[in-house]
Design a protein around this motif. Structure first.
Motif, PDB file in Angstrom:
ATOM      1  N   ALA A 262       0.927  -1.100  -0.077  1.00 56.32           N
ATOM      2  CA  ALA A 262      -0.016   0.177   0.101  1.00 56.32           C
ATOM      3  C   ALA A 262       0.817   1.288   0.093  1.00 56.32           C
ATOM      4  O   ALA A 262       0.574   2.264  -0.744  1.00 56.32           O
ATOM      5  CB  ALA A 262      -1.079   0.123   1.127  1.00 56.32           C
ATOM      6  N   ALA A 263       2.008   1.041   0.736  1.00 56.23           N
ATOM      7  CA  ALA A 263       3.056   2.429   0.940  1.00 56.23           C
ATOM      8  C   ALA A 263       3.669   2.497  -0.432  1.00 56.23           C
ATOM      9  O   ALA A 263       3.881   3.636  -1.074  1.00 56.23           O
ATOM     10  CB  ALA A 263       3.815   2.212   1.935  1.00 56.23           C
ATOM     11  N   LEU A 264       4.063   1.348  -1.147  1.00 55.02           N
ATOM     12  CA  LEU A 264       4.345   1.322  -2.363  1.00 55.02           C
ATOM     13  C   LEU A 264       3.731   2.288  -3.529  1.00 55.02           C
ATOM     14  O   LEU A 264       3.942   3.030  -4.284  1.00 55.02           O
ATOM     15  CB  LEU A 264       4.923   0.135  -2.982  1.00 55.02           C
ATOM     16  N   HIS A 265       2.326   1.708  -3.396  1.00 54.53           N
ATOM     17  CA  HIS A 265       1.250   2.139  -4.539  1.00 54.53           C
ATOM     18  C   HIS A 265       0.793   3.451  -4.062  1.00 54.53           C
ATOM     19  O   HIS A 265       0.249   4.412  -4.978  1.00 54.53           O
ATOM     20  CB  HIS A 265       0.164   1.227  -4.572  1.00 54.53           C
ATOM     21  N   SER A 266       1.248   4.248  -3.142  1.00 50.86           N
ATOM     22  CA  SER A 266       1.015   5.378  -2.689  1.00 50.86           C
ATOM     23  C   SER A 266       1.885   6.701  -3.093  1.00 50.86           C
ATOM     24  O   SER A 266       1.605   7.852  -3.279  1.00 50.86           O
ATOM     25  CB  SER A 266       0.804   5.624  -1.122  1.00 50.86           C
ATOM     26  N   LEU A 267       2.755   6.039  -3.699  1.00 52.77           N
ATOM     27  CA  LEU A 267       3.899   7.024  -4.264  1.00 52.77           C
ATOM     28  C   LEU A 267       3.856   7.554  -5.671  1.00 52.77           C
ATOM     29  O   LEU A 267       3.126   7.086  -6.195  1.00 52.77           O
ATOM     30  CB  LEU A 267       5.511   6.098  -4.335  1.00 52.77           C
ATOM     31  N   ARG A 268       4.215   8.888  -5.617  1.00 56.20           N
ATOM     32  CA  ARG A 268       3.902   9.525  -7.119  1.00 56.20           C
ATOM     33  C   ARG A 268       5.141   9.088  -7.896  1.00 56.20           C
ATOM     34  O   ARG A 268       5.965   8.357  -7.215  1.00 56.20           O
ATOM     35  CB  ARG A 268       3.983  10.947  -6.727  1.00 56.20           C
ATOM     36  N   ARG A 269       5.274   9.613  -8.846  1.00 54.47           N
ATOM     37  CA  ARG A 269       6.249   9.200  -9.938  1.00 54.47           C
ATOM     38  C   ARG A 269       7.539   9.620  -9.577  1.00 54.47           C
ATOM     39  O   ARG A 269       7.818  10.874  -8.867  1.00 54.47           O
ATOM     40  CB  ARG A 269       5.925   9.691 -11.310  1.00 54.47           C
ATOM     41  N   GLY A 270       8.682   8.759  -9.289  1.00 56.86           N
ATOM     42  CA  GLY A 270       9.882   9.280  -8.989  1.00 56.86           C
ATOM     43  C   GLY A 270       9.857   9.017  -7.384  1.00 56.86           C
ATOM     44  O   GLY A 270      10.991   9.547  -6.765  1.00 56.86           O
ATOM     45  N   GLY A 271       9.330   8.569  -6.619  1.00 55.43           N
ATOM     46  CA  GLY A 271       9.113   8.448  -5.427  1.00 55.43           C
ATOM     47  C   GLY A 271       9.904   7.378  -4.682  1.00 55.43           C
ATOM     48  O   GLY A 271      10.548   6.445  -5.494  1.00 55.43           O
ATOM     49  N   ARG A 272      10.373   7.276  -3.565  1.00 49.67           N
ATOM     50  CA  ARG A 272      11.038   6.636  -2.811  1.00 49.67           C
ATOM     51  C   ARG A 272      10.446   5.685  -1.671  1.00 49.67           C
ATOM     52  O   ARG A 272       9.901   6.251  -1.043  1.00 49.67           O
ATOM     53  CB  ARG A 272      12.543   7.160  -2.186  1.00 49.67           C
ATOM     54  N   LEU A 273      10.690   4.470  -1.678  1.00 50.70           N
ATOM     55  CA  LEU A 273      10.329   3.467  -0.511  1.00 50.70           C
ATOM     56  C   LEU A 273      11.315   3.036   0.190  1.00 50.70           C
ATOM     57  O   LEU A 273      12.227   2.300  -0.459  1.00 50.70           O
ATOM     58  CB  LEU A 273       9.380   2.424  -1.190  1.00 50.70           C
ATOM     59  N   ILE A 297      13.342   1.801  -4.575  1.00 52.26           N
ATOM     60  CA  ILE A 297      13.056   0.752  -3.198  1.00 52.26           C
ATOM     61  C   ILE A 297      14.326   0.531  -2.565  1.00 52.26           C
ATOM     62  O   ILE A 297      15.218   0.010  -3.227  1.00 52.26           O
ATOM     63  CB  ILE A 297      12.539  -0.586  -3.769  1.00 52.26           C
ATOM     64  N   LEU A 298      14.640   1.265  -1.649  1.00 50.49           N
ATOM     65  CA  LEU A 298      16.165   1.169  -0.863  1.00 50.49           C
ATOM     66  C   LEU A 298      15.943   0.323   0.469  1.00 50.49           C
ATOM     67  O   LEU A 298      15.089   0.558   1.206  1.00 50.49           O
ATOM     68  CB  LEU A 298      16.280   2.721  -0.502  1.00 50.49           C
ATOM     69  N   GLY A 299      16.809  -0.570   0.741  1.00 42.53           N
ATOM     70  CA  GLY A 299      16.909  -1.156   1.910  1.00 42.53           C
ATOM     71  C   GLY A 299      17.855  -0.471   2.789  1.00 42.53           C
ATOM     72  O   GLY A 299      18.812   0.198   2.114  1.00 42.53           O
ATOM     73  N   GLN A 300      17.791  -0.447   4.133  1.00 41.46           N
ATOM     74  CA  GLN A 300      18.579   0.392   5.076  1.00 41.46           C
ATOM     75  C   GLN A 300      18.515  -0.613   6.328  1.00 41.46           C
ATOM     76  O   GLN A 300      17.635  -0.895   6.830  1.00 41.46           O
ATOM     77  CB  GLN A 300      18.184   1.547   5.335  1.00 41.46           C
ATOM     78  N   PHE A 301      19.891  -1.033   6.571  1.00 43.52           N
ATOM     79  CA  PHE A 301      20.402  -1.347   8.233  1.00 43.52           C
ATOM     80  C   PHE A 301      20.705  -0.426   8.912  1.00 43.52           C
ATOM     81  O   PHE A 301      22.092   0.022   8.546  1.00 43.52           O
ATOM     82  CB  PHE A 301      21.133  -2.660   7.932  1.00 43.52           C
ATOM     83  N   MET A 302      20.261  -0.243   9.962  1.00 42.55           N
ATOM     84  CA  MET A 302      20.968   0.575  10.935  1.00 42.55           C
ATOM     85  C   MET A 302      21.065   2.141  10.650  1.00 42.55           C
ATOM     86  O   MET A 302      20.366   2.630   9.950  1.00 42.55           O
ATOM     87  CB  MET A 302      22.166   0.063  11.683  1.00 42.55           C
ATOM     88  N   TYR A 303      22.300   2.560  10.718  1.00 42.67           N
ATOM     89  CA  TYR A 303      22.653   4.068  10.526  1.00 42.67           C
ATOM     90  C   TYR A 303      23.984   4.344  10.189  1.00 42.67           C
ATOM     91  O   TYR A 303      25.048   3.537  10.814  1.00 42.67           O
ATOM     92  CB  TYR A 303      22.082   4.905  11.713  1.00 42.67           C
ATOM     93  N   PRO A 304      24.365   5.431   9.454  1.00 43.44           N
ATOM     94  CA  PRO A 304      25.683   5.762   9.428  1.00 43.44           C
ATOM     95  C   PRO A 304      26.409   6.298  10.451  1.00 43.44           C
ATOM     96  O   PRO A 304      25.657   6.498  11.503  1.00 43.44           O
ATOM     97  CB  PRO A 304      25.782   6.970   8.458  1.00 43.44           C
TER      98      PRO A 304
END
Length: 355
Positions: A262-273, A297-304
């Protein structure tokens, strides 16, 4: 000193008297003031999370915490004894290589990180902890906040890493899925602090969403998800006033992918998940939708490595109010009681143990 020692996941957990760690090159010894408990520490201790790769037994568990530097080793030039600091568990190998190993000190490591866990096995569930300087961040300028409340920053820093990955900028609208969970709620509050014009907080518990909205303020709107992907995506777009540029997914142990889709389909053109949760099933990617709309579509583990410094700047400026989260405090010796409380804690509270 006194410390909890775990004889491997599923093994004996005992409160023991052990030698104080001796500082070595590149390390500092910290007198712990408050150690934050993960909600899943009890099943981890009981050996019910087999996908974790724990340190060699026995070791002191515990991840992030607040404390005061007690002693420093050689090759430490800026950190000083008496300085109050926050300890991160996330440690990335120092070598300048393309794919360095990483561990969560006192918890687990990536594949191939066994040597790092061997060198740095012990976490924060003791009176003192030895840590590499890379995971220690000064808390200068925050002396008027007690250690238990300061420990709230360890809740915020994980979703902050994901929002940095999302390239969230002031004035953007963002959807946060899993907002009724501990890290999802923190993500909503951090997004507001970072200047989001509107945050659409989503989840399946309307009362928890309402409580979060009251704390977060008027820039937050809520959507209780139905489980129908298209209906929920349309509800998110309506709440956002159109397609959204950024969606941040922090669902915890979901058994279906519907909230994330649902979050993915809420994105506008050029959006980031950004995916940062712990969904317990695969995510079926709508290939054509992603391609035609130039979605990321971006994965993220923890933080910089510098995330705590940047987050603390938000706290010092007054943009992020860490008092929005409430600590529940337990004595270090009462770890079993604290672990039960951590597993039942609400989305706007957290559990700390204090020596």
């Amino acid at each position: 000193m006194k410390a909890w020692r775990l004889d491997g996941m599923g093994g004996c957990l005992a409160f023991e008297t052990v030698p104080k760690p001796v500082p070595r090159a590149g390390s500092v010894r910290v007198r712990i003031e408050a150690s934050v408990l993960m909600s899943y520490l009890k099943p981890y201790v009981e050996g019910k999370l087999p996908f974790y790769r724990p340190p060699p037994a026995p070791f002191t568990p515990g991840t992030n915490g607040i404390g005061v530097i007690d002693a420093i080793g050689p090759d430490i030039w800026h950190l000083k004894p008496g300085q109050r600091v926050v300890l991160s568990s996330h440690f990335v190998a120092r070598e300048q290589i393309d794919d360095p190993a990483q561990i969560l000190i006192g918890l687990t490591g990536s594949e191939g990180a066994a040597p790092m866990l061997h060198d740095w096995p012990d976490g924060t569930l003791g009176e003192y902890a030895l840590a590499p300087a890379e995971v220690v961040t000064p808390l200068d300028g925050l002396e008027d906040i007690n250690a238990a409340q300061l420990a709230a920053i360890t809740r915020f820093v994980i979703p902050f890493g994901g929002l940095l990955r999302a390239r969230l900028t002031a004035g953007e609208t963002i959807v946060v899925t899993g907002a009724t969970g501990a890290y999802g709620s923190a993500a909503v509050l951090v997004a507001i602090a970072m200047g989001a014009a509107r945050v659409v907080a989503t989840g399946r518990n309307q009362s928890s969403l309402d409580a979060l909205a009251r704390v977060a303020g008027p820039r937050v709107s809520t959507v209780a998800l139905s489980g129908d992907v298209q209906r929920d995506a349309e509800a998110l777009r309506t709440a956002a006033g159109g397609g959204v540029p950024v969606a941040f997914d922090m669902v915890g142990q979901a058994n279906d992918p519907n909230a994330t889709l649902a979050a993915l389909h809420s994105l506008r053109r050029g959006g980031r998940l950004v995916l940062m949760g712990s969904m317990a099933t695969d995510l079926p990617i709508p290939y054509t939708t992603v391609m035609l709309n130039s979605l990321e579509i971006l994965g993220q583990f923890m933080y910089p490595a510098n995330a705590y410094q940047r987050l603390l700047a938000l706290v010092r400026s007054g943009l992020l109010d860490i008092h929005a989260l409430t600590p529940r405090e337990f004595a270090l010796a009462a770890l079993d009681q604290a672990m039960h409380a951590a597993s039942d804690a609400g989305n706007l509270e957290y559990v700390v143990v204090r020596p």
